[in-house]
Every structure is written in structure tokens, then in C-alpha cells.
Design an enzyme around this catalytic site. Structure first.
Site, short mmCIF file in Angstrom:
data_model
loop_
_atom_site.label_atom_id
_atom_site.label_comp_id
_atom_site.label_asym_id
_atom_site.label_seq_id
_atom_site.Cartn_x
_atom_site.Cartn_y
_atom_site.Cartn_z
N ASN A 1 63.04 -5.82 -30.82
CA ASN A 1 62.32 -6.05 -29.57
C ASN A 1 60.94 -5.40 -29.55
OD1 ASN A 1 64.12 -7.75 -27.91
ND2 ASN A 1 65.54 -6.07 -28.28
N PRO B 1 72.17 -2.67 -29.95
CA PRO B 1 73.04 -3.65 -29.30
C PRO B 1 73.20 -3.33 -27.81
CG PRO B 1 74.29 -2.22 -30.79
CD PRO B 1 72.85 -1.93 -31.02
N GLY C 1 65.07 5.63 -29.46
CA GLY C 1 65.09 5.86 -28.01
C GLY C 1 63.91 6.70 -27.60
N GLU D 1 58.99 13.03 -32.56
CA GLU D 1 57.82 12.19 -32.27
C GLU D 1 56.94 12.83 -31.20
OE1 GLU D 1 59.08 7.68 -32.58
OE2 GLU D 1 60.59 8.86 -31.56
N ASP E 1 70.56 4.31 -29.23
CA ASP E 1 69.56 4.87 -28.31
C ASP E 1 70.02 6.28 -27.93
OD1 ASP E 1 67.97 5.61 -26.11
OD2 ASP E 1 67.68 3.51 -25.54
C1 LIG Z 1 55.96 2.04 -29.02
C2 LIG Z 1 55.93 2.93 -30.17
C3 LIG Z 1 54.74 2.90 -31.05
C4 LIG Z 1 57.00 3.72 -30.39
C5 LIG Z 1 57.38 4.23 -31.71
N1 LIG Z 1 58.46 5.09 -31.61
C6 LIG Z 1 59.74 4.82 -31.23
N2 LIG Z 1 60.50 5.91 -31.10
C7 LIG Z 1 61.78 5.84 -30.73
N3 LIG Z 1 62.39 4.68 -30.46
C8 LIG Z 1 61.69 3.55 -30.57
C9 LIG Z 1 60.32 3.55 -30.98
N4 LIG Z 1 59.89 2.26 -30.99
C10 LIG Z 1 60.96 1.50 -30.63
N5 LIG Z 1 62.05 2.26 -30.36
C11 LIG Z 1 63.40 1.83 -29.93
O1 LIG Z 1 63.51 0.43 -30.10
C12 LIG Z 1 63.91 -0.17 -28.86
C13 LIG Z 1 63.34 -1.56 -28.75
O2 LIG Z 1 63.88 -2.39 -29.76
P1 LIG Z 1 65.41 -2.92 -29.73
O3 LIG Z 1 65.77 -3.28 -28.33
O4 LIG Z 1 66.29 -1.81 -30.26
O5 LIG Z 1 65.40 -4.12 -30.64
C14 LIG Z 1 63.43 0.80 -27.80
O6 LIG Z 1 64.12 0.67 -26.59
C15 LIG Z 1 63.65 2.15 -28.47
O7 LIG Z 1 65.00 2.56 -28.32
#
Ligand SMILES: CC(C)=CCNc1ncnc2c1ncn2[C@@H]1O[C@H](COP(=O)(O)O)[C@@H](O)[C@H]1O
Length: 219
Positions: A23, A102, A171, A210, A138
Site C-alpha cells: 500500500n 494483512p 508500523g 526510524e 504492524d
Molecule cells: C512513508 C515512509 C517514507 C515511511 C517509511 N517507513 C516506514 N516505517 C514503518 N512502517 C512503514 C513504513 N512505510 C510503510 N510502512 C508500513 O506499511 C504499511 C502500508 O503498507 P501495507 O498496508 O502493509 O501494504 C503502513 O501502514 C506501515 O505499517
């Protein structure tokens, strides 16, 4: 604008992509399709997402919340995953590791199991790209959800013809102070789930430190 020779060169260059959150990889075009499919989601959220302006880290996570509202059914996940794979392939990626958390959505009947199964199924044969999947935890959801997710990932590891290869810990790290008070998001509470994952053969990908915050490390 026209592609330069360099643009073409870099696009065609064979690449690996090892850090793609499903996502977090939704293209502008796919986002527009999703928004058209869910017109009941209010206007300002759409423009906020489409503006493309620079964002602080915590604002990025607000965007994820909106994307999660837009992608809340099996049909949506299938559409997004296919598009993301297609787009990476078109960008010259030959090996892709997708990771995604998920989710269960009562209103659409989505289960965590079906969430993973849907991504697992969506690799299209006609596209020249090797796709693997990491099941994401998460950290904000705490140790019990983490352990359940590890068990689910283990089931898929054993039964999904090598598509599910690992576990991701991610997360919003800017929300860690809240989870600390609730005693859930601290790294040390997640260690046993991560150990179980490692012991059953899942590869681990961990987001750590982070931001400067207590509880975002393991000690
Ligand atoms: C926006 C950005 C540069 C962030 C980078 N650092 C991040 N750190 C921790 N979790 C993340 C990060 N980027 C995405 N995620 C995780 O990926 C999820 C979105 O993709 P998905 O729904 O798991 O498919 C987010 O809700 C979060 O749990």
C-alpha cells in the site's frame, strides 16, 4: 515529457526491489481508479493524497490510513497487487519482494487469511518478474496480533510454493510513545513473535530506530 536515452537505459536495466510495501507502492493511476470506486470517501482526503506535496513522516502514515480505507476488499487488493506488480515489471524489476500487513475488514468480509491468499494468487504469468511476499506485522497492534500473524505467515510458508518467504516488522514509529504507555509496541514485547518467526524459517525484515524514541529498539 519525452524519455531521454538515459531514462530508457535505467528503466530497462534489470533490477531487484526488496523494500516495497504494497500500500506504499500504489501509483497515481491506481489511486484514481480506487477513488472513483469509492466516491463516498470525502473530497479533501482525495486531494490530500493526490497533491504530491512533501510530507513529514507522521503525515505519511496518515496517508496510509486513507489508502487502507480505499483498499478494503479482496477485489481491491487483487487490483492493487496486480497493478503494482505490473508497474514494477514495466520498470525493469525482475525480482520483487512485496510486503503487506494483512487486514481484517468486517464490512467487506475480508479476512487476514484471504488478504495473503489474494496477493499470493495475483502473480500474472505473462509478466517477466519473480514475486515473493513478506507478511507484515504492524508493531502498534502489539504482541498478540504479532504472534497470530507469525502463525499465519508460517502456514503460508509451508503451503504456498515458496511465495511467502518472510516476515516484516513495520508500523508508524512516530506513534511508539502511545504504544509504550499501552505497553504493546515496544520492541522487547515483540521479540518472542520474531523469534518464533525466525525459528520456523521465515526471513526477517525489521524497521527499527526510524525516529528517536524509546521503545523503537530492542533492549
Ligand atoms: C512513508 C515512509 C517514507 C515511511 C517509511 N517507513 C516506514 N516505517 C514503518 N512502517 C512503514 C513504513 N512505510 C510503510 N510502512 C508500513 O506499511 C504499511 C502500508 O503498507 P501495507 O498496508 O502493509 O501494504 C503502513 O501502514 C506501515 O505499517
Amino acid at each position: 515529457a519525452m524519455d531521454t536515452e538515459a531514462d530508457l537505459f535505467y528503466r530497462q536495466l534489470p533490477k531487484v526491489e526488496l523494500h516495497a510495501h504494497l500500500n506504499g507502492s500504489v501509483s497515481f493511476e491506481t489511486m484514481e481508479t480506487l477513488i472513483k470506486r469509492k466516491p463516498h470517501l470525502i473530497e479533501h482526503r482525495m486531494t490530500a493524497i493526490l497533491s504530491g506535496q512533501r510530507r513529514a513522516l507522521h503525515e505519511c502514515f496518515q496517508v496510509f490510513k486513507v489508502i487502507h480505507q480505499l483498499v478494503d476488499s479482496e477485489e481491491d487488493i487483487l487490483m492493487v497487487a496486480k497493478a503494482v506488480i505490473q508497474e514494477f515489471a514495466a520498470d525493469g524489476v525482475k525480482y520483487l519482494e512485496l510486503r503487506s500487513t494483512p487486514r481484517e475488514v468486517t464490512e467487506t468480509g475480508l479476512t487476514k487469511q484471504r488478504y495473503i491468499e489474494t496477493i499470493r494468487q495475483c502473480k500474472r504469468e505473462e509478466v517477466d518478474i519473480d514475486v515473493r511476499f513478506l507478511v507484515a506485522v504492524d508493531r502498534r497492534h502489539g504482541p498478540e496480533v504479532a504472534m497470530d500473524t507469525v502463525k499465519l505467515a508460517e502456514d503460508f510458508l509451508l503451503s504456498s510454493d515458496g511465495i511467502v518467504v518472510g516476515l516484516d516488522l513495520s508500523g508508524d514509529p512516530t506513534e511508539i510513545s502511545i504504544s509504550l504507555i499501552l505497553q504493546v509496541g515496544h520492541g522487547k514485547y515483540l521479540l518472542s513473535a520474531l523469534e518464533k518467526a525466525k525459528n520456523c524459517g521465515l526471513k526477517l525484515a525489521l524497521h527499527l530506530s526510524e525516529v528517536r524514541a524509546h521503545g523503537n529498539v530492542f533492549y
